[in-house]
Design a protein around this motif. Structure first.
Motif, PDB file in Angstrom:
ATOM      1  N   ARG A  73       0.825  -1.213   0.000  1.00 47.30           N
ATOM      2  CA  ARG A  73       0.000   0.000   0.000  1.00 47.30           C
ATOM      3  C   ARG A  73       0.859   1.263   0.000  1.00 47.30           C
ATOM      4  O   ARG A  73       0.501   2.279  -0.595  1.00 47.30           O
ATOM      5  N   ASN A  74       2.027   1.213   0.662  1.00 53.47           N
ATOM      6  CA  ASN A  74       2.892   2.390   0.730  1.00 53.47           C
ATOM      7  C   ASN A  74       3.810   2.528  -0.484  1.00 53.47           C
ATOM      8  O   ASN A  74       4.690   3.371  -0.503  1.00 53.47           O
ATOM      9  N   GLY A  75       3.601   1.686  -1.517  1.00 55.77           N
ATOM     10  CA  GLY A  75       4.354   1.806  -2.762  1.00 55.77           C
ATOM     11  C   GLY A  75       5.616   0.958  -2.837  1.00 55.77           C
ATOM     12  O   GLY A  75       6.221   0.859  -3.898  1.00 55.77           O
ATOM     13  N   VAL A  76       6.016   0.340  -1.752  1.00 55.75           N
ATOM     14  CA  VAL A  76       7.202  -0.509  -1.759  1.00 55.75           C
ATOM     15  C   VAL A  76       6.908  -1.758  -2.578  1.00 55.75           C
ATOM     16  O   VAL A  76       5.833  -2.354  -2.460  1.00 55.75           O
ATOM     17  N   LYS A  77       7.875  -2.142  -3.398  1.00 48.67           N
ATOM     18  CA  LYS A  77       7.742  -3.343  -4.225  1.00 48.67           C
ATOM     19  C   LYS A  77       8.681  -4.412  -3.678  1.00 48.67           C
ATOM     20  O   LYS A  77       9.888  -4.189  -3.556  1.00 48.67           O
ATOM     21  N   LEU A  78       8.102  -5.566  -3.355  1.00 47.88           N
ATOM     22  CA  LEU A  78       8.867  -6.677  -2.808  1.00 47.88           C
ATOM     23  C   LEU A  78       8.993  -7.790  -3.829  1.00 47.88           C
ATOM     24  O   LEU A  78       8.057  -8.043  -4.593  1.00 47.88           O
ATOM     25  N   ILE A  79      10.129  -8.455  -3.806  1.00 44.74           N
ATOM     26  CA  ILE A  79      10.286  -9.655  -4.618  1.00 44.74           C
ATOM     27  C   ILE A  79       9.456 -10.740  -3.946  1.00 44.74           C
ATOM     28  O   ILE A  79       9.675 -11.063  -2.778  1.00 44.74           O
ATOM     29  N   ASN A  80       8.494 -11.269  -4.678  1.00 43.02           N
ATOM     30  CA  ASN A  80       7.542 -12.211  -4.085  1.00 43.02           C
ATOM     31  C   ASN A  80       8.137 -13.621  -4.046  1.00 43.02           C
ATOM     32  O   ASN A  80       7.589 -14.562  -4.619  1.00 43.02           O
ATOM     33  N   GLN A  81       9.239 -13.721  -3.377  1.00 42.57           N
ATOM     34  CA  GLN A  81       9.904 -14.999  -3.184  1.00 42.57           C
ATOM     35  C   GLN A  81      10.460 -15.007  -1.763  1.00 42.57           C
ATOM     36  O   GLN A  81      11.406 -14.270  -1.458  1.00 42.57           O
ATOM     37  N   PRO A  82       9.877 -15.785  -0.868  1.00 44.80           N
ATOM     38  CA  PRO A  82      10.372 -15.803   0.510  1.00 44.80           C
ATOM     39  C   PRO A  82      11.804 -16.328   0.559  1.00 44.80           C
ATOM     40  O   PRO A  82      12.190 -17.182  -0.236  1.00 44.80           O
ATOM     41  N   LYS A  83      12.574 -15.772   1.488  1.00 41.90           N
ATOM     42  CA  LYS A  83      13.943 -16.238   1.645  1.00 41.90           C
ATOM     43  C   LYS A  83      14.344 -16.159   3.102  1.00 41.90           C
ATOM     44  O   LYS A  83      13.709 -15.453   3.893  1.00 41.90           O
ATOM     45  N   GLU A  84      15.371 -16.887   3.444  1.00 44.97           N
ATOM     46  CA  GLU A  84      15.861 -16.829   4.819  1.00 44.97           C
ATOM     47  C   GLU A  84      16.337 -15.418   5.112  1.00 44.97           C
ATOM     48  O   GLU A  84      16.969 -14.782   4.288  1.00 44.97           O
ATOM     49  N   SER A  85      16.024 -14.971   6.300  1.00 50.26           N
ATOM     50  CA  SER A  85      16.386 -13.622   6.716  1.00 50.26           C
ATOM     51  C   SER A  85      16.918 -13.702   8.130  1.00 50.26           C
ATOM     52  O   SER A  85      16.315 -14.330   8.991  1.00 50.26           O
ATOM     53  N   TYR A  86      18.025 -13.099   8.361  1.00 53.17           N
ATOM     54  CA  TYR A  86      18.608 -13.110   9.698  1.00 53.17           C
ATOM     55  C   TYR A  86      18.488 -11.735  10.354  1.00 53.17           C
ATOM     56  O   TYR A  86      19.149 -11.452  11.326  1.00 53.17           O
ATOM     57  N   ILE A  87      17.621 -10.915   9.832  1.00 55.52           N
ATOM     58  CA  ILE A  87      17.507  -9.540  10.316  1.00 55.52           C
ATOM     59  C   ILE A  87      16.555  -9.466  11.504  1.00 55.52           C
ATOM     60  O   ILE A  87      16.960  -9.183  12.615  1.00 55.52           O
ATOM     61  N   THR A  88      15.280  -9.708  11.277  1.00 55.32           N
ATOM     62  CA  THR A  88      14.281  -9.616  12.340  1.00 55.32           C
ATOM     63  C   THR A  88      13.561 -10.940  12.549  1.00 55.32           C
ATOM     64  O   THR A  88      13.281 -11.328  13.661  1.00 55.32           O
ATOM     65  N   GLU A  89      13.237 -11.601  11.472  1.00 54.09           N
ATOM     66  CA  GLU A  89      12.523 -12.873  11.500  1.00 54.09           C
ATOM     67  C   GLU A  89      13.329 -13.899  10.709  1.00 54.09           C
ATOM     68  O   GLU A  89      14.298 -13.551  10.043  1.00 54.09           O
ATOM     69  N   ASP A  90      12.882 -15.145  10.741  1.00 57.06           N
ATOM     70  CA  ASP A  90      13.570 -16.204  10.001  1.00 57.06           C
ATOM     71  C   ASP A  90      13.324 -16.123   8.500  1.00 57.06           C
ATOM     72  O   ASP A  90      14.143 -16.552   7.702  1.00 57.06           O
ATOM     73  N   VAL A  91      12.146 -15.603   8.119  1.00 59.50           N
ATOM     74  CA  VAL A  91      11.768 -15.516   6.706  1.00 59.50           C
ATOM     75  C   VAL A  91      11.455 -14.064   6.379  1.00 59.50           C
ATOM     76  O   VAL A  91      10.795 -13.366   7.151  1.00 59.50           O
ATOM     77  N   GLY A  92      11.937 -13.608   5.221  1.00 57.37           N
ATOM     78  CA  GLY A  92      11.677 -12.241   4.803  1.00 57.37           C
ATOM     79  C   GLY A  92      11.460 -12.150   3.309  1.00 57.37           C
ATOM     80  O   GLY A  92      11.663 -13.120   2.572  1.00 57.37           O
ATOM     81  N   TYR A  93      11.024 -10.994   2.861  1.00 53.59           N
ATOM     82  CA  TYR A  93      10.811 -10.707   1.449  1.00 53.59           C
ATOM     83  C   TYR A  93      11.627  -9.467   1.124  1.00 53.59           C
ATOM     84  O   TYR A  93      11.465  -8.414   1.747  1.00 53.59           O
ATOM     85  N   SER A  94      12.534  -9.587   0.165  1.00 53.63           N
ATOM     86  CA  SER A  94      13.446  -8.496  -0.174  1.00 53.63           C
ATOM     87  C   SER A  94      12.737  -7.393  -0.939  1.00 53.63           C
ATOM     88  O   SER A  94      11.869  -7.661  -1.781  1.00 53.63           O
TER      89      SER A  94
END
Length: 116
Positions: free
Chosen positions: A40-61
């Motif tokens: 809704r805020n205009g950010v475009k995410l790659i719709n492919q889940p991937k491992e993320s070590y930032i905040t959660e285990d899974v993230g969307y770039s």
């Protein structure tokens, strides 16, 4: 790990250095393309889940910013955001408030009484 759907709610955290507060941004998926999820805020995410070590285990770039991830909203994320927002509000209030001598004495007495 599933791809995003319209209506999914996500959040992102950012922090300017280790001494800064964690700042939360929330949004919702409103459109999908073949490879992207548009928030809704205009950010475009790659719709492919991937491992993320930032905040959660899974993230969307974020598209074209692969190091920035958004995560599916959870109750824990909402609670953490509320706690951080309260800290930010208190910090900002003290930063902007100019205390009179009477107010300083009142605060001093309360902290002194609390520490006894």
């Amino acid at each position: 790990m599933e791809k995003l759907k319209i209506g999914d709610k996500l959040y992102n955290t950012r922090q300017d250095g280790f001494s800064d507060f964690v700042r939360y941004t929330f949004s919702e998926v409103v459109a999908l393309t073949k490879t992207l999820a548009v928030l809704r805020n205009g950010v475009k995410l790659i719709n492919q889940p991937k491992e993320s070590y930032i905040t959660e285990d899974v993230g969307y770039s974020v598209n074209r910013k692969k190091g920035v991830h958004w995560h599916l909203v959870s109750i824990e994320a909402i609670r953490n955001a509320q706690v951080e927002n309260e800290k930010i509000a208190a910090h900002d209030w003290f930063e902007n408030k100019e205390f009179s001598l009477e107010e300083k004495v009142w605060v001093y007495k309360h902290f002194k009484k609390r520490n006894s």
